[in-house]
Design a protein around this motif. Structure first.
Motif, PDB file in Angstrom:
ATOM      1  N   LEU A   1      -0.370  -0.360  -9.604  1.00 10.22           N
ATOM      2  CA  LEU A   1       1.065  -0.169  -9.768  1.00 10.22           C
ATOM      3  C   LEU A   1       1.560   1.164  -9.196  1.00 10.22           C
ATOM      4  CD1 LEU A   1       1.598  -1.592 -13.384  1.00 10.22           C
ATOM      5  CD2 LEU A   1       1.890  -2.765 -11.182  1.00 10.22           C
TER       6      LEU A   1
ATOM      7  N   ILE B   1       5.098 -11.798 -10.464  1.00 16.52           N
ATOM      8  CA  ILE B   1       5.058 -11.406  -9.042  1.00 16.52           C
ATOM      9  C   ILE B   1       5.515 -12.579  -8.179  1.00 16.52           C
ATOM     10  CG2 ILE B   1       3.567 -10.682  -7.137  1.00 16.52           C
ATOM     11  CD1 ILE B   1       1.777  -9.329  -9.184  1.00 16.52           C
TER      12      ILE B   1
ATOM     13  N   TRP C   1      -5.754  -5.556  -7.637  1.00 15.30           N
ATOM     14  CA  TRP C   1      -4.932  -5.418  -8.832  1.00 15.30           C
ATOM     15  C   TRP C   1      -3.826  -6.460  -8.935  1.00 15.30           C
ATOM     16  CZ3 TRP C   1      -6.284  -0.804  -6.170  1.00 15.30           C
ATOM     17  CH2 TRP C   1      -7.263  -0.048  -6.834  1.00 15.30           C
ATOM     18  N   ASP C   2      -3.276  -6.894  -7.802  1.00 15.19           N
ATOM     19  CA  ASP C   2      -2.199  -7.892  -7.915  1.00 15.19           C
ATOM     20  C   ASP C   2      -2.427  -9.130  -7.051  1.00 15.19           C
ATOM     21  OD1 ASP C   2      -1.475  -7.264  -5.259  1.00 15.19           O
ATOM     22  OD2 ASP C   2       0.098  -5.894  -5.869  1.00 15.19           O
TER      23      ASP C   2
ATOM     24  N   VAL D   1      -2.613 -12.285 -13.331  1.00 11.77           N
ATOM     25  CA  VAL D   1      -1.686 -11.243 -12.895  1.00 11.77           C
ATOM     26  C   VAL D   1      -0.366 -11.850 -12.447  1.00 11.77           C
ATOM     27  CG1 VAL D   1      -1.306  -9.436 -11.173  1.00 11.77           C
ATOM     28  CG2 VAL D   1      -3.534  -9.630 -12.297  1.00 11.77           C
ATOM     29  N   TRP D   2      -0.435 -12.968 -11.748  1.00 10.72           N
ATOM     30  CA  TRP D   2       0.782 -13.592 -11.228  1.00 10.72           C
ATOM     31  C   TRP D   2       1.703 -14.059 -12.353  1.00 10.72           C
ATOM     32  CZ3 TRP D   2      -1.472 -17.104  -6.789  1.00 10.72           C
ATOM     33  CH2 TRP D   2      -1.896 -16.279  -5.738  1.00 10.72           C
TER      34      TRP D   2
ATOM     35  N   ASP E   1      -0.288  -0.674  -4.421  1.00 10.51           N
ATOM     36  CA  ASP E   1      -1.477  -1.298  -5.013  1.00 10.51           C
ATOM     37  C   ASP E   1      -2.683  -1.342  -4.070  1.00 10.51           C
ATOM     38  OD1 ASP E   1      -0.609  -1.653  -7.567  1.00 10.51           O
ATOM     39  OD2 ASP E   1      -0.451  -3.834  -7.477  1.00 10.51           O
TER      40      ASP E   1
END
Length: 313
Positions: free
Chosen positions: A93, A226, A289-290, A221-222, A88
């Motif tokens: 991804l 994740i 992104w993450d 996102v979380w 990332d």
């Protein structure tokens, strides 16, 4: 007759005393004066020396033994997890090994391999053997592959996934973590006994939570799952949520203690002394992104921390 002899003896003694006091200072009355050396004669040597030579100098202290650590290794193998694969960092991804802190070719990151080897040797003298998602149990296998390349330096960054489980009860037990790491070093030593090893500490997951939770996008996102043990319900500040996060952070601290202790037993191993764990990543150094993995800038910071430790005399 005896009386005259006593008188002559007394006179001689007195005369010698006067000569000692007035002419040959330094002698003792009643003892013969030391004879001065004749002109051109060689002075008598001091006890324990050879005539005509100066006394020997005091023996010098023995030199310190040379360090086994080479600050400029000529080849690098990297083992570990998604951080070393630069997951990332440049695409969503996806692994981005060209941006890896350890062996990447991206000049904006200026990886460890670029700094140590130069751009002309990175392709032929460095190997990225890490795997996204790997945990410490996989490290012995990665080390065996690294040993086959006979690298002069092996970098290790592993352990975040052992703590980043869906729930705290699924985290790798500390004893197992230690066994896997010891086995990994033994596997490396079997195939590459003189390889140097740089061991990075596991990053502070609590710090990542506190940095990323202020981003609305990061929070969304979380929610996809994740690092659930630390990041689930990221906005929950209840006592139960705090205890859960503290349990995860304590496990990371325990992992780092294992890395330090095991590495200290190997004379060709250097631990980073908690540099990665203590580094205060900001939002710009997290993936857009993450909001968890390092961005290109975060990868560059990891490369700098490693280079400082490896090249320290």
């Amino acid at each position: 007759m005896r009386g005259r002899r006593r008188i002559r003896t007394a006179v001689a003694t007195a005369t010698a005393a006067l000569l000692c006091a007035g002419v040959l200072s330094g002698c003792t009355a009643g003892e013969p004066a030391a004879e001065a050396p004749e002109a051109g004669a060689t002075p008598k040597a001091a006890p324990g020396t050879t005539p005509g030579t100066a006394p020997e100098a005091a023996p010098k202290a023995a030199p310190k033994p040379a360090s086994l650590w080479d600050v400029s290794p000529s080849s690098v193998a990297a083992v570990g997890d998604s951080v070393t694969r630069a997951f990332d960092a440049c695409a969503v991804l996806a692994d981005c090994p060209e941006s890896s802190w350890a062996t990447g070719t991206d000049t904006s990151v200026n990886s460890l391999a670029l700094r140590l080897l130069g751009p002309e040797k990175v392709a032929t003298h460095s190997w990225n053997l890490a795997r996204t998602g790997a945990r410490m149990a996989e490290l012995p296998e990665q080390m065996a592959v690294a040993a086959a390349e006979r690298p002069e330096l092996v970098t290790v960054m592993m352990g975040a996934n052992d703590a980043c489980r869906p729930t705290p009860d699924l985290m790798t037990p500390v004893a197992d973590f230690r066994t896997h790491f010891e086995t990994a070093l033994a596997r490396l030593r079997k195939g590459a006994p003189k390889a140097q090893v740089y061991v990075a500490s596991v990053p502070s997951l609590m710090r990542l939570w506190s940095t990323g939770r202020v981003s609305p996008r990061g929070l969304e996102v979380w929610k996809l799952g994740i690092c659930g043990a630390m990041l689930s319900d990221a906005e929950d500040l209840s006592a139960a949520a705090e205890r859960r996060r503290t349990e995860v952070q304590d496990r990371v601290v325990a992992y780092n203690r294992v890395l330090s202790e095991v590495c200290a037993k190997d004379e060709r191993c250097r631990y980073d002394d908690g540099a990665v764990f203590g580094f205060r990543f900001d939002s710009g150094q997290l993936s857009p992104w993450d909001f968890f993995h390092p961005s290109r800038d975060g990868q560059a910071r990891l490369a700098e921390l490693a280079y400082r430790r490896i090249t320290k005399e």
